[in-house]
Every structure is written in structure tokens, then in C-alpha cells.
Motif scaffolding. Sequence first.
Motif, short mmCIF file in Angstrom:
data_model
loop_
_atom_site.label_atom_id
_atom_site.label_comp_id
_atom_site.label_asym_id
_atom_site.label_seq_id
_atom_site.Cartn_x
_atom_site.Cartn_y
_atom_site.Cartn_z
N VAL A 8 0.84 -1.20 0.00
CA VAL A 8 0.00 0.00 0.00
C VAL A 8 0.87 1.25 0.00
N LEU A 12 0.90 3.99 -2.91
CA LEU A 12 0.64 5.38 -2.57
C LEU A 12 1.79 6.28 -3.02
N THR A 15 1.58 6.69 -6.79
CA THR A 15 0.47 7.58 -7.13
C THR A 15 0.85 9.03 -6.84
#
Length: 87
Positions: A8, A12, A15
Amino acid sequence: MISWELIVAFALGLTLLYLIGWLLLVPMRLMWRLMAGSLLGALALMIINRFGALLNYSLPLNPLSALAVGALGLPGVALIAALNAIL
């Protein structure tokens, strides 16, 4: 074994990196387009004034015409020519 928190965090981070890159790229594209239009407009204004001297025609070079040509490019030259013809 790779934990889900690491996956994750990696997603993240990617992104966030993509968003930062996009935010930096979009204004650069706009700046290049504005600069290219300004250069084409200034070149057109120079050509009109050079060859217009043969026909006793010139467009004014002042801060307002420079701003119009800089912001609009070739349509700015057409605007200055139209205003010169009307006024």
C-alpha cells in the motif's frame, strides 16, 4: 513475505509521484504553447511591418500590441490589424 502495508505504501508513493509529475508537466505544456504562439505572433508582426513598409502600411508597436500578440499569438496580430483598420 511482503506485508500488505509495504504494498500500500509503495502504491501510494507511486500515485503521489505520478500526481506531482502531472502537476509539473501541465503548466510546462501551457508555457511552451504560449511561448510558441508569442514567437509566431511576433514574427508575423515583424514581417507585416517589414513588407508593409513597401505599401505604406504598418502596425503599431506599443505595450498593448505586444501584450495582445504575446497572449494571443497569431490571432493577436489579426486583432491588432483589424483595430488598426477600424480606428
